[in-house]
Structure formats: C-alpha cells, structure tokens
Design a protein around this motif. Structure first.
Motif, PDB file in Angstrom:
ATOM      1  N   THR A 236      39.022  28.842  63.897  1.00 58.31           N
ATOM      2  CA  THR A 236      39.470  30.215  64.073  1.00 58.31           C
ATOM      3  C   THR A 236      38.770  31.053  63.004  1.00 58.31           C
ATOM      4  O   THR A 236      38.230  30.499  62.040  1.00 58.31           O
ATOM      5  CB  THR A 236      40.999  30.313  63.905  1.00 58.31           C
ATOM      6  N   PRO A 237      38.774  32.397  63.141  1.00 59.79           N
ATOM      7  CA  PRO A 237      38.066  33.219  62.159  1.00 59.79           C
ATOM      8  C   PRO A 237      38.535  33.025  60.717  1.00 59.79           C
ATOM      9  O   PRO A 237      37.772  33.219  59.782  1.00 59.79           O
ATOM     10  CB  PRO A 237      38.344  34.652  62.622  1.00 59.79           C
ATOM     11  N   ASP A 238      39.802  32.617  60.552  1.00 58.70           N
ATOM     12  CA  ASP A 238      40.295  32.434  59.186  1.00 58.70           C
ATOM     13  C   ASP A 238      40.206  30.978  58.721  1.00 58.70           C
ATOM     14  O   ASP A 238      40.636  30.659  57.625  1.00 58.70           O
ATOM     15  CB  ASP A 238      41.723  32.962  59.048  1.00 58.70           C
TER      16      ASP A 238
ATOM     17  N   THR B 167      27.756  31.877  49.161  1.00 60.87           N
ATOM     18  CA  THR B 167      28.484  32.763  50.064  1.00 60.87           C
ATOM     19  C   THR B 167      29.616  32.004  50.759  1.00 60.87           C
ATOM     20  O   THR B 167      30.746  32.494  50.840  1.00 60.87           O
ATOM     21  CB  THR B 167      27.524  33.377  51.103  1.00 60.87           C
ATOM     22  N   VAL B 168      29.314  30.813  51.247  1.00 64.77           N
ATOM     23  CA  VAL B 168      30.334  29.989  51.913  1.00 64.77           C
ATOM     24  C   VAL B 168      31.459  29.644  50.937  1.00 64.77           C
ATOM     25  O   VAL B 168      32.645  29.755  51.271  1.00 64.77           O
ATOM     26  CB  VAL B 168      29.711  28.709  52.521  1.00 64.77           C
ATOM     27  N   ALA B 169      31.100  29.246  49.723  1.00 65.48           N
ATOM     28  CA  ALA B 169      32.114  28.882  48.727  1.00 65.48           C
ATOM     29  C   ALA B 169      33.009  30.077  48.404  1.00 65.48           C
ATOM     30  O   ALA B 169      34.240  29.943  48.339  1.00 65.48           O
ATOM     31  CB  ALA B 169      31.444  28.358  47.460  1.00 65.48           C
TER      32      ALA B 169
ATOM     33  N   LYS C  25      39.520  33.027  51.593  1.00 61.45           N
ATOM     34  CA  LYS C  25      40.410  32.659  52.704  1.00 61.45           C
ATOM     35  C   LYS C  25      41.628  31.887  52.208  1.00 61.45           C
ATOM     36  O   LYS C  25      42.690  31.947  52.814  1.00 61.45           O
ATOM     37  CB  LYS C  25      39.651  31.845  53.746  1.00 61.45           C
ATOM     38  N   GLU C  26      41.474  31.183  51.097  1.00 58.46           N
ATOM     39  CA  GLU C  26      42.611  30.471  50.506  1.00 58.46           C
ATOM     40  C   GLU C  26      43.503  31.414  49.709  1.00 58.46           C
ATOM     41  O   GLU C  26      44.709  31.209  49.624  1.00 58.46           O
ATOM     42  CB  GLU C  26      42.121  29.348  49.592  1.00 58.46           C
TER      43      GLU C  26
ATOM     44  N   ALA D  49      38.445  43.017  53.019  1.00 63.81           N
ATOM     45  CA  ALA D  49      37.675  43.723  51.985  1.00 63.81           C
ATOM     46  C   ALA D  49      36.869  42.738  51.136  1.00 63.81           C
ATOM     47  O   ALA D  49      35.704  43.004  50.818  1.00 63.81           O
ATOM     48  CB  ALA D  49      38.609  44.542  51.097  1.00 63.81           C
ATOM     49  N   GLU D  50      37.469  41.623  50.797  1.00 65.30           N
ATOM     50  CA  GLU D  50      36.772  40.630  49.971  1.00 65.30           C
ATOM     51  C   GLU D  50      35.612  39.997  50.747  1.00 65.30           C
ATOM     52  O   GLU D  50      34.522  39.814  50.211  1.00 65.30           O
ATOM     53  CB  GLU D  50      37.739  39.562  49.478  1.00 65.30           C
ATOM     54  N   LEU D  51      35.832  39.679  52.017  1.00 61.17           N
ATOM     55  CA  LEU D  51      34.747  39.107  52.822  1.00 61.17           C
ATOM     56  C   LEU D  51      33.610  40.111  52.996  1.00 61.17           C
ATOM     57  O   LEU D  51      32.435  39.736  52.960  1.00 61.17           O
ATOM     58  CB  LEU D  51      35.279  38.644  54.181  1.00 61.17           C
TER      59      LEU D  51
END
Length: 102
Positions: free
Chosen positions: A3-5, A41-43, A49-50, A61-63
């Motif tokens: 899922t997106p999250d 970026t992934v990290a 997300k956590e 906003a953070e993403l």
C-alpha cells in the motif's frame, strides 16, 4: 500487496538505479552515486512512514521534503541534460519498476 504507506523495499533503490543506468546511459560513477542517493531516500522515507500516521499531513509534507532533496542531489549527479531526460522518462521508468516488483 504493498500500500502507499507500506515501507519501501530496500531493493527498490537498487532496481531504480539499474533502470536509470540503462535508460540514461549512466557512467559507473554516476550509477554508484545515484544508488547512494536512492538508498538514502528510501531509508528516510521509511523512517518517516514509521514516525508519522499514515496519510497524515505531516507524513505527506515529510515525504515531499525528502523527494525535493533527492531530486536536487540527482540533478547535481546527472547534470542538466540527463536530469531532463530523467524527468521526461519518469513514467516509463515507473512502469518498468512496477514490472520488476511483480
């Protein structure tokens, strides 16, 4: 099913760097630097997300901030011509990434 999250799999950075290398004809040095940027970026995205509730304004906003910073770094590594090519081919690369994740 993701899922997106959901957390982004660590292999996504490697796979995207591979797709970019092929599509943009990156040098080995550019590939290494792009992979480093994408791993970071992934990290950062997974940490956000956590930290924030799913679909919250804070998470969005953070993403967005993480993505903007990543794009700035990629622009420096790729140079203007290849960065423009990246922007033009983003949908094609996204489709290829989806195929790899199946």
């Amino acid at each position: 099913m993701r899922t997106p999250d959901s957390p982004t799999p660590p292999t996504a950075a490697r796979d995207l760097a591979d797709v970019m290398t092929t599509e943009l004809k990156l040098t080995p040095d550019q590939t290494l630097r792009v992979r480093t940027i994408l791993n970071g970026t992934v990290a950062q995205a997974n940490a956000a997300k956590e930290k924030f509730p799913s679909q919250s304004p804070q998470l969005m906003a953070e993403l967005k901030r993480i993505n903007i910073e990543s794009q700035k770094e990629l622009r420096v590594v790729l140079g203007p011509a290849k960065f423009k090519q990246l922007q033009v081919n983003q949908r094609k690369m996204a489709a290829e990434m989806q195929q790899r994740q199946k």
